[in-house]
Each structure stands twice: as C-alpha cells, then as structure tokens.
Design a protein around this motif. Structure first.
Motif, PDB file in Angstrom:
ATOM      1  N   ILE A  87       0.921  -1.217  -0.104  1.00  0.00           N
ATOM      2  CA  ILE A  87       0.104  -0.066   0.040  1.00  0.00           C
ATOM      3  C   ILE A  87       0.873   1.222  -0.052  1.00  0.00           C
ATOM      4  N   LEU A  88       1.949   1.182   0.776  1.00  0.00           N
ATOM      5  CA  LEU A  88       2.745   2.328   0.917  1.00  0.00           C
ATOM      6  C   LEU A  88       3.617   2.613  -0.739  1.00  0.00           C
ATOM      7  N   ALA A  89       4.058   1.446  -1.160  1.00  0.00           N
ATOM      8  CA  ALA A  89       4.673   1.529  -2.355  1.00  0.00           C
ATOM      9  C   ALA A  89       3.514   2.158  -3.403  1.00  0.00           C
TER      10      ALA A  89
ATOM     11  N   PHE B 211       1.024   4.340  -2.837  1.00  0.00           N
ATOM     12  CA  PHE B 211       0.893   5.690  -2.553  1.00  0.00           C
ATOM     13  C   PHE B 211       2.322   6.632  -2.979  1.00  0.00           C
ATOM     14  N   ARG B 212       3.624   5.852  -2.834  1.00  0.00           N
ATOM     15  CA  ARG B 212       4.712   6.623  -3.143  1.00  0.00           C
ATOM     16  C   ARG B 212       4.890   6.503  -4.697  1.00  0.00           C
ATOM     17  N   GLY B 213       4.523   5.399  -5.532  1.00  0.00           N
ATOM     18  CA  GLY B 213       4.734   5.271  -6.814  1.00  0.00           C
ATOM     19  C   GLY B 213       3.887   5.710  -7.876  1.00  0.00           C
ATOM     20  N   MET B 214       2.453   5.707  -7.426  1.00  0.00           N
ATOM     21  CA  MET B 214       1.460   5.822  -8.202  1.00  0.00           C
ATOM     22  C   MET B 214       0.383   6.866  -8.242  1.00  0.00           C
ATOM     23  N   TRP B 215       0.405   7.413  -6.767  1.00  0.00           N
ATOM     24  CA  TRP B 215      -0.581   8.448  -6.662  1.00  0.00           C
ATOM     25  C   TRP B 215      -0.076   9.773  -7.116  1.00  0.00           C
TER      26      TRP B 215
ATOM     27  N   HIS C 168       6.941   5.128 -14.163  1.00  0.00           N
ATOM     28  CA  HIS C 168       6.665   4.883 -13.056  1.00  0.00           C
ATOM     29  C   HIS C 168       5.749   3.403 -12.755  1.00  0.00           C
ATOM     30  N   TRP C 169       5.003   3.189 -13.827  1.00  0.00           N
ATOM     31  CA  TRP C 169       4.223   1.940 -13.711  1.00  0.00           C
ATOM     32  C   TRP C 169       5.233   0.904 -14.030  1.00  0.00           C
TER      33      TRP C 169
ATOM     34  N   CYS D  16       4.101  -6.387  -8.552  1.00  0.00           N
ATOM     35  CA  CYS D  16       3.137  -7.013  -9.213  1.00  0.00           C
ATOM     36  C   CYS D  16       3.675  -8.155  -9.993  1.00  0.00           C
ATOM     37  N   PRO D  17       3.396  -9.549  -9.474  1.00  0.00           N
ATOM     38  CA  PRO D  17       3.784 -10.658 -10.322  1.00  0.00           C
ATOM     39  C   PRO D  17       3.194 -10.761 -11.435  1.00  0.00           C
ATOM     40  N   GLU D  18       3.524 -11.522 -12.283  1.00  0.00           N
ATOM     41  CA  GLU D  18       2.656 -11.678 -13.543  1.00  0.00           C
ATOM     42  C   GLU D  18       1.286 -11.892 -13.334  1.00  0.00           C
ATOM     43  N   HIS D  19       0.266 -11.629 -14.249  1.00  0.00           N
ATOM     44  CA  HIS D  19      -0.855 -11.957 -14.166  1.00  0.00           C
ATOM     45  C   HIS D  19      -1.287 -13.303 -13.688  1.00  0.00           C
ATOM     46  N   ASP D  20      -2.194 -13.514 -12.992  1.00  0.00           N
ATOM     47  CA  ASP D  20      -2.572 -15.083 -12.791  1.00  0.00           C
ATOM     48  C   ASP D  20      -3.645 -15.265 -14.136  1.00  0.00           C
TER      49      ASP D  20
END
Length: 173
Positions: free
Chosen positions: A32-34, A36-40, A143-144, A152-156
C-alpha cells in the motif's frame, strides 16, 4: 447518503485509505505504501468520507498510451462492508471517469480481478470489453514499470483476459 460526503482525496487521507485498502483487499502495508509513493498523483482518488473514516474509494491513474490515446486506469475500487449496496462505488467510478476525461484522457480502462465483476463495470460505468490484456501497442509510463516490476507478479492466468473501457466522446474504441 446523508452521512457520506464525496471528496477528492488528498495525501492527508492516506491513513484512512490504507485502512480500507487493507480491509477490502488484504494487502500489506509495504504494498500500500509503495502504491502511494509510486502511483499516486493529485486528483487520482475519489472517496466517500463518513466521519473520520473512508466508506468507499477508487483510483483513476494516469496510465499508458494505447492506440495513440492517453489512457487512465481505474484501480482499487473498494467499499467498506457496512456501506455496500448504497451505490457509492458507482458514483465514485463515474466521478473518476469524468475527472480523467477533464485531464485529457481519451480512454478509461480497468481489468477487474474476476470475471464476475465485469457485469458491474458494464452496467454501472458503461464500460465495454475493449482491449486484450498484454496487447501490442501499449506504452506504459516509467513509474508504472517500476511499480509493476517491484510489486506486481505476472497476472494470474485465471484473471480476465480483456480490459473493459469507456471512451471520451469522439474517441472510437
């Protein structure tokens, strides 16, 4: 509804947004912190506040460029259990789409975590199946890529394979 107020969330709301995020999605503090820091970015989050708590929230992130259009991406739509069934998320989603179009996005997309959620996005937000997950011609901002590679691992393969989207007037999906 009288006890809830639709807000444009700010950094001051991070603790309450984080509590709801953890409650609904079960993600840990590091993730969650990552986020807010990277995507917000300012203007990316709409929420319903009730008292000092957040009853519902959703994010619309400045996203990739696809087919020559600036895209935004709806992410982490969540409503606290006691507030579900009141239409809060639908109102947040519509506000996020309106905000994204006002910022110049041509398309707003999302990839629900499960197929069962597709009908909600179609009915409540007017989104339609539009793009294949991992399709060619999509250029993601740096940033994405940083956030995705770290958290984010590979999509399931069991998640939906098609993103839903809605386009600004004059843009053809």
């Amino acid at each position: 509804m009288n006890d809830c107020e639709l807000i444009q969330a700010t950094a001051a709301d991070f603790p309450a947004l984080s509590r709801l995020w953890g409650e609904v999605f079960g993600d840990g503090e590091d993730f969650i912190l990552a986020f807010f820091r990277g995507m917000w970015h300012d203007g990316c989050c709409r929420a319903y506040r009730t008292g000092g708590d957040i009853a519902a929230m959703g994010f619309c992130l400045d996203g990739p460029t696809a087919n020559g259009y600036r895209c935004s991406y709806i992410y982490a739509m969540a409503t606290a259990g006691v507030h579900r069934g009141r239409g809060l998320a639908a109102r947040i989603g519509r506000a996020l789409i309106s905000d994204a179009f006002a910022r110049g996005s041509g398309i707003v997309a999302t990839l629900p975590a499960e197929e069962s959620l597709n009908a909600w996005y179609e009915k409540r937000l007017g989104m339609v199946p539009a793009f294949k997950k991992g399709g060619a011609g999509v250029i993601f901002p740096e940033h994405w890529r940083r956030f995705a590679s770290a958290y984010c691992p590979e999509h399931d393969p069991n998640t939906p394979g098609t993103l839903l989207a809605v386009a600004r007037e004059g843009v053809d999906l």
